[in-house]
Write a protein that holds these residues in place. Sequence first.
Motif, PDB file in Angstrom:
ATOM      1  N   LEU A 249       0.843  -1.213   0.000  1.00 11.17           N
ATOM      2  CA  LEU A 249       0.000   0.000   0.000  1.00 11.17           C
ATOM      3  C   LEU A 249       0.876   1.260   0.000  1.00 11.17           C
ATOM      4  O   LEU A 249       0.415   2.347  -0.359  1.00 11.17           O
ATOM      5  CB  LEU A 249      -0.958   0.015   1.192  1.00 11.17           C
ATOM      6  CG  LEU A 249      -1.937  -1.159   1.281  1.00 11.17           C
ATOM      7  CD1 LEU A 249      -2.908  -0.940   2.450  1.00 11.17           C
ATOM      8  CD2 LEU A 249      -2.742  -1.346  -0.009  1.00 11.17           C
ATOM      9  N   GLY A 250       2.092   1.105   0.431  1.00 17.95           N
ATOM     10  CA  GLY A 250       3.130   2.130   0.290  1.00 17.95           C
ATOM     11  C   GLY A 250       2.728   3.519   0.746  1.00 17.95           C
ATOM     12  O   GLY A 250       2.232   3.718   1.855  1.00 17.95           O
ATOM     13  N   ASN A 251       2.949   4.484  -0.148  1.00 20.11           N
ATOM     14  CA  ASN A 251       2.754   5.893   0.191  1.00 20.11           C
ATOM     15  C   ASN A 251       1.311   6.238   0.496  1.00 20.11           C
ATOM     16  O   ASN A 251       1.029   7.340   0.963  1.00 20.11           O
ATOM     17  CB  ASN A 251       3.223   6.759  -0.978  1.00 20.11           C
ATOM     18  CG  ASN A 251       4.674   6.507  -1.319  1.00 20.11           C
ATOM     19  OD1 ASN A 251       5.435   6.025  -0.483  1.00 20.11           O
ATOM     20  ND2 ASN A 251       5.056   6.828  -2.554  1.00 20.11           N
ATOM     21  N   PHE A 252       0.391   5.308   0.188  1.00 23.02           N
ATOM     22  CA  PHE A 252      -1.017   5.613   0.402  1.00 23.02           C
ATOM     23  C   PHE A 252      -1.441   5.442   1.859  1.00 23.02           C
ATOM     24  O   PHE A 252      -2.517   5.882   2.250  1.00 23.02           O
ATOM     25  CB  PHE A 252      -1.895   4.755  -0.523  1.00 23.02           C
ATOM     26  CG  PHE A 252      -1.730   5.127  -1.963  1.00 23.02           C
ATOM     27  CD1 PHE A 252      -2.440   6.193  -2.490  1.00 23.02           C
ATOM     28  CD2 PHE A 252      -0.839   4.453  -2.788  1.00 23.02           C
ATOM     29  CE1 PHE A 252      -2.280   6.574  -3.819  1.00 23.02           C
ATOM     30  CE2 PHE A 252      -0.669   4.821  -4.116  1.00 23.02           C
ATOM     31  CZ  PHE A 252      -1.393   5.885  -4.636  1.00 23.02           C
ATOM     32  N   ILE A 253      -0.585   4.793   2.659  1.00 24.71           N
ATOM     33  CA  ILE A 253      -0.906   4.658   4.086  1.00 24.71           C
ATOM     34  C   ILE A 253      -0.687   6.002   4.770  1.00 24.71           C
ATOM     35  O   ILE A 253       0.412   6.536   4.760  1.00 24.71           O
ATOM     36  CB  ILE A 253      -0.040   3.574   4.757  1.00 24.71           C
ATOM     37  CG1 ILE A 253      -0.351   2.205   4.142  1.00 24.71           C
ATOM     38  CG2 ILE A 253      -0.275   3.551   6.265  1.00 24.71           C
ATOM     39  CD1 ILE A 253       0.562   1.083   4.625  1.00 24.71           C
ATOM     40  N   VAL A 254      -1.743   6.547   5.353  1.00 29.03           N
ATOM     41  CA  VAL A 254      -1.614   7.875   5.975  1.00 29.03           C
ATOM     42  C   VAL A 254      -1.421   7.780   7.485  1.00 29.03           C
ATOM     43  O   VAL A 254      -0.920   8.714   8.116  1.00 29.03           O
ATOM     44  CB  VAL A 254      -2.833   8.782   5.659  1.00 29.03           C
ATOM     45  CG1 VAL A 254      -2.942   9.010   4.156  1.00 29.03           C
ATOM     46  CG2 VAL A 254      -4.132   8.204   6.207  1.00 29.03           C
ATOM     47  N   ALA A 255      -1.844   6.679   8.089  1.00 28.94           N
ATOM     48  CA  ALA A 255      -1.722   6.524   9.542  1.00 28.94           C
ATOM     49  C   ALA A 255      -1.949   5.060   9.887  1.00 28.94           C
ATOM     50  O   ALA A 255      -2.448   4.286   9.064  1.00 28.94           O
ATOM     51  CB  ALA A 255      -2.734   7.408  10.267  1.00 28.94           C
ATOM     52  N   GLU A 256      -1.575   4.676  11.121  1.00 28.54           N
ATOM     53  CA  GLU A 256      -1.803   3.308  11.572  1.00 28.54           C
ATOM     54  C   GLU A 256      -2.496   3.316  12.929  1.00 28.54           C
ATOM     55  O   GLU A 256      -2.369   4.252  13.706  1.00 28.54           O
ATOM     56  CB  GLU A 256      -0.468   2.552  11.679  1.00 28.54           C
ATOM     57  CG  GLU A 256       0.225   2.412  10.332  1.00 28.54           C
ATOM     58  CD  GLU A 256       1.456   1.488  10.369  1.00 28.54           C
ATOM     59  OE1 GLU A 256       1.609   0.713  11.327  1.00 28.54           O
ATOM     60  OE2 GLU A 256       2.256   1.565   9.407  1.00 28.54           O
ATOM     61  N   ASP A 257      -3.251   2.259  13.180  1.00 26.90           N
ATOM     62  CA  ASP A 257      -3.920   2.065  14.469  1.00 26.90           C
ATOM     63  C   ASP A 257      -4.711   3.307  14.891  1.00 26.90           C
ATOM     64  O   ASP A 257      -5.498   3.806  14.115  1.00 26.90           O
ATOM     65  CB  ASP A 257      -2.908   1.621  15.538  1.00 26.90           C
ATOM     66  CG  ASP A 257      -2.248   0.291  15.129  1.00 26.90           C
ATOM     67  OD1 ASP A 257      -2.972  -0.615  14.692  1.00 26.90           O
ATOM     68  OD2 ASP A 257      -1.023   0.173  15.217  1.00 26.90           O
ATOM     69  N   GLY A 258      -4.472   3.799  16.123  1.00 26.78           N
ATOM     70  CA  GLY A 258      -5.270   4.916  16.627  1.00 26.78           C
ATOM     71  C   GLY A 258      -4.837   6.286  16.124  1.00 26.78           C
ATOM     72  O   GLY A 258      -5.438   7.301  16.480  1.00 26.78           O
ATOM     73  N   GLN A 259      -3.794   6.333  15.278  1.00 25.51           N
ATOM     74  CA  GLN A 259      -3.332   7.607  14.717  1.00 25.51           C
ATOM     75  C   GLN A 259      -4.342   8.167  13.722  1.00 25.51           C
ATOM     76  O   GLN A 259      -5.119   7.436  13.138  1.00 25.51           O
ATOM     77  CB  GLN A 259      -2.051   7.386  13.919  1.00 25.51           C
ATOM     78  CG  GLN A 259      -0.771   7.313  14.709  1.00 25.51           C
ATOM     79  CD  GLN A 259       0.401   7.181  13.740  1.00 25.51           C
ATOM     80  OE1 GLN A 259       0.321   6.449  12.755  1.00 25.51           O
ATOM     81  NE2 GLN A 259       1.469   7.891  14.015  1.00 25.51           N
ATOM     82  N   VAL A 265       0.401  14.673  10.432  1.00 30.89           N
ATOM     83  CA  VAL A 265       0.863  15.923   9.820  1.00 30.89           C
ATOM     84  C   VAL A 265       1.400  16.886  10.884  1.00 30.89           C
ATOM     85  O   VAL A 265       2.488  17.444  10.746  1.00 30.89           O
ATOM     86  CB  VAL A 265      -0.290  16.574   9.017  1.00 30.89           C
ATOM     87  CG1 VAL A 265       0.030  18.024   8.693  1.00 30.89           C
ATOM     88  CG2 VAL A 265      -0.565  15.779   7.745  1.00 30.89           C
ATOM     89  N   LEU A 266       0.645  17.052  11.970  1.00 29.49           N
ATOM     90  CA  LEU A 266       1.093  17.961  13.024  1.00 29.49           C
ATOM     91  C   LEU A 266       2.395  17.474  13.648  1.00 29.49           C
ATOM     92  O   LEU A 266       3.293  18.268  13.939  1.00 29.49           O
ATOM     93  CB  LEU A 266       0.017  18.112  14.104  1.00 29.49           C
ATOM     94  CG  LEU A 266      -1.162  19.008  13.738  1.00 29.49           C
ATOM     95  CD1 LEU A 266      -2.248  18.920  14.801  1.00 29.49           C
ATOM     96  CD2 LEU A 266      -0.713  20.455  13.561  1.00 29.49           C
ATOM     97  N   ALA A 394     -10.533  18.014   1.500  1.00 28.66           N
ATOM     98  CA  ALA A 394      -9.878  18.228   2.792  1.00 28.66           C
ATOM     99  C   ALA A 394      -8.820  17.139   3.024  1.00 28.66           C
ATOM    100  O   ALA A 394      -7.697  17.418   3.439  1.00 28.66           O
ATOM    101  CB  ALA A 394     -10.922  18.214   3.919  1.00 28.66           C
ATOM    102  N   GLU A 395      -9.183  15.905   2.716  1.00 28.16           N
ATOM    103  CA  GLU A 395      -8.240  14.794   2.901  1.00 28.16           C
ATOM    104  C   GLU A 395      -7.024  14.965   1.993  1.00 28.16           C
ATOM    105  O   GLU A 395      -5.890  14.735   2.400  1.00 28.16           O
ATOM    106  CB  GLU A 395      -8.964  13.474   2.578  1.00 28.16           C
ATOM    107  CG  GLU A 395      -8.130  12.235   2.766  1.00 28.16           C
ATOM    108  CD  GLU A 395      -8.062  11.742   4.205  1.00 28.16           C
ATOM    109  OE1 GLU A 395      -8.765  12.314   5.072  1.00 28.16           O
ATOM    110  OE2 GLU A 395      -7.310  10.790   4.464  1.00 28.16           O
ATOM    111  N   MET A 396      -7.292  15.372   0.760  1.00 33.45           N
ATOM    112  CA  MET A 396      -6.216  15.509  -0.218  1.00 33.45           C
ATOM    113  C   MET A 396      -5.246  16.608   0.178  1.00 33.45           C
ATOM    114  O   MET A 396      -4.024  16.479   0.001  1.00 33.45           O
ATOM    115  CB  MET A 396      -6.838  15.821  -1.571  1.00 33.45           C
ATOM    116  CG  MET A 396      -6.025  15.299  -2.702  1.00 33.45           C
ATOM    117  SD  MET A 396      -6.919  15.545  -4.235  1.00 33.45           S
ATOM    118  CE  MET A 396      -5.491  15.804  -5.253  1.00 33.45           C
ATOM    119  N   GLY A 397      -5.774  17.712   0.713  1.00 36.06           N
ATOM    120  CA  GLY A 397      -4.905  18.792   1.172  1.00 36.06           C
ATOM    121  C   GLY A 397      -3.992  18.324   2.291  1.00 36.06           C
ATOM    122  O   GLY A 397      -2.770  18.538   2.257  1.00 36.06           O
ATOM    123  N   LEU A 398      -4.569  17.657   3.285  1.00 42.42           N
ATOM    124  CA  LEU A 398      -3.768  17.163   4.399  1.00 42.42           C
ATOM    125  C   LEU A 398      -2.763  16.117   3.924  1.00 42.42           C
ATOM    126  O   LEU A 398      -1.622  16.076   4.376  1.00 42.42           O
ATOM    127  CB  LEU A 398      -4.686  16.532   5.465  1.00 42.42           C
ATOM    128  CG  LEU A 398      -5.454  17.506   6.361  1.00 42.42           C
ATOM    129  CD1 LEU A 398      -6.540  16.773   7.151  1.00 42.42           C
ATOM    130  CD2 LEU A 398      -4.493  18.216   7.320  1.00 42.42           C
TER     131      LEU A 398
END
Lengths: 419, 419
Positions: A249-259, A265-266, A394-398
């Motif tokens: 899934l590579g670069n498409f993973i934005v977060a894992e578990d409770g993140q 980003v922050l 919104a998702e794409m911007g983040l």
Amino acid sequence: MRIEILCTGDEILTGKTVNTNYSHIAQRLGEAGLEVCWGTTVGDDRASLLMAFRQAAARADAVIVNGGLGPTVDDLSQEVAADAAGVSLVLNEPWLARMEAFYARRNRPMPPNNRKQAMLPEGAEFLDNPIGTACGFAVTIEGSRFYFTPGVPREMRRMLDEQVMPRLLAKAGLQGVTRLKRFHSFGIGESRADEMLAGIEALAPGGGVKLGFQAHYPELETKLAVRGADQDEIDRKLAPIEIEVRRRLGNFIVAEDGQTLEAVVLGALRARDGTLAVAETLTGGAIASRLLQVDGAEDVLRRGLVSRKPEELAAAVGTVARDFSPETALKMCLALRKQSNATHALAVLVTMEAGAEGADAGGVITIGLVSPEAEIVREARLVGGREWVRLGAAEMGLDCLRRHLHGLPTDERLDFERR
Amino acid sequence: MRIEILCTGDEILTGKTVNTNYSHIAQRLGEAGLEVCWGTTVGDDRASLLMAFRQAAARADAVIVNGGLGPTVDDLSQEVAADAAGVSLVLNEPWLARMEAFYARRNRPMPPNNRKQAMLPEGAEFLDNPIGTACGFAVTIEGSRFYFTPGVPREMRRMLDEQVMPRLLAKAGLQGVTRLKRFHSFGIGESRADEMLAGIEALAPGGGVKLGFQAHYPELETKLAVRGADQDEIDRKLAPIEIEVRRRLGNFIVAEDGQTLEAVVLGALRARDGTLAVAETLTGGAIASRLLQVDGAEDVLRRGLVSRKPEELAAAVGTVARDFSPETALKMCLALRKQSNATHALAVLVTMEAGAEGADAGGVITIGLVSPEAEIVREARLVGGREWVRLGAAEMGLDCLRRHLHGLPTDERLDFERR
């Protein structure tokens, strides 16, 4: 093993409260490899409860009952359970003492009604509730094992995980412990993710890993439910699969578990002493809103601006513009960065296409991003209604910001995108 | 009359989808004076469906079945209904023709699977679905009347209102038509509203009005469910009660029926050719976000600004401040109004109290409002967690503006407020 979920309470029966406890319990069971076969909802009514208990006992090996353990007269679960099991109610002295201590810590006398919550069917197995006054219990009714849990969601969730699940797994002959590993991705649809991860379960030494998906547009959740003898075995089973999921899934993973994406980003901004300013249109300020829900966001997000018209948004950041072109997006970012003194400026501009409506509609998303290292513009066209485009924008911007901060390409094609 | 709701489908049974169809149906029935006695959830499984139909038939006079009317092999409702009723499936020619026309209008051939959706149990009563390919039907199983509805929420809702409700009311011997009149208020708790409206049902000539409440914090919904022979009779019954509700709840009513507070505010601004700029903190931009979801909001809301720190928010509106005092709120509004050229400027500033946590926490909300007519400051302290204060602050800011625009006092005490 046949399992049923039996939800009680007038608020649920009459639809005043949406039954999210049911879906939570059913999901947790499924993730642990257990199957729910039937769901029943009845009100705070003695005859209905008794009939529901008897019918569930006839159909199932195990029944999870939710609700009806409170201190008031319409909370009938203990009473009807005793009735159905053919035993009487007896006082559970340790639980009464726990409740009294609970109130003493708060410097309040225990209301006499609460004594009722310590009355359990004779011979019932006690199920601890460390965060409330409604203890749970298990009892056998006509050969079927019933687990009674409180209606308050956080109390139910904790009792389910700590008390009920281990007992159900043991009863089902499923040894050991379970864990749920989750990956959150953006830009890959459920069916493509399914293809991309084909055969991945087989990588676990000795098996015991189940792959599942849950789409919460714009994100997709990829879930690995793992069972093992202990946590070490789970680690061993998961390790090769986690690596492979991250690879595929590579670069498409934005977060894992409770993140969350916004917390990622922050975190990345904070790690480089960065600060951020955001200008948005059509999203209703969703990017700033998501960021500001993260603890400590105020040290990083300097300001968020929202407006629907190019002229207004430009004026708010201290420049002039008449459209939402890529040039404008960059111009706004440069002006916003200067105006706010933030290290990073993000502009997410959306132009809905005129004419088409509903699912045939679409919008063009133009993202500008300026940092000390780069000036980036990204354009994408999404097909879908206004809400679909709004959430995607919104998702794409983040995500653009995440990719830039992590040194990943910001222009990989999304499954939702139409060119 | 005993009514049951029977929801089918693996997505619901396994908890992947939260069952909001159930709560919608149960609420609508309750509002019309009908009572739901039992809810059942089963998966796309022939044996479970058949058992569920038989058990429901034994318990209830009427059963609403939801889901399982789609074109795929796991959609089993028609088939199992026919089985349970002891009849065969027959082709409903008019519905097949309707589906073919539906596809023809979209220039697409009808997939052969869809033919299945026109196969109904012999002798079934047809229930129209004007917005989808899953028609409903009614059939009698072991003496109980079953109404089959589609799982797609908007199709189910329309069929429930237009087809199922009139039949259920007739079956229950309840004559005529029903209507639900709703008032949305802010600042009055449910129990106080209940006291304030005591005895109001008796004002309807001939009775037939039922009062109910639903709290969606920060708003409270007051519902009048009315039954009458026809719409004229309903008008006559409602008229004196509506007047009295408006008199008793008075200035706290922010909207009625399908209206929202934000649409009311935008409407009042538009009526005087007004424009608005908003500065917010802690709300995450909720005020701008709510306003921007209203059609045409972009002509009125010139800009929204959000930040968590006084210094940052002040800088963004072009002034200087170090706190969220009443003076700062006014100063920010004046600066924002000048900067944006809007006629009205609103600032909603929140200071969470340090120390306490969870439900014992609290926050001070400071609202500034500047218009061509006035400079207003309003302060309030709410007790509750961060999310509670956040929702209350956004609502309070919008409500202050509504009150000012409607010439009402902006300082009436709210039930949530602690001084």
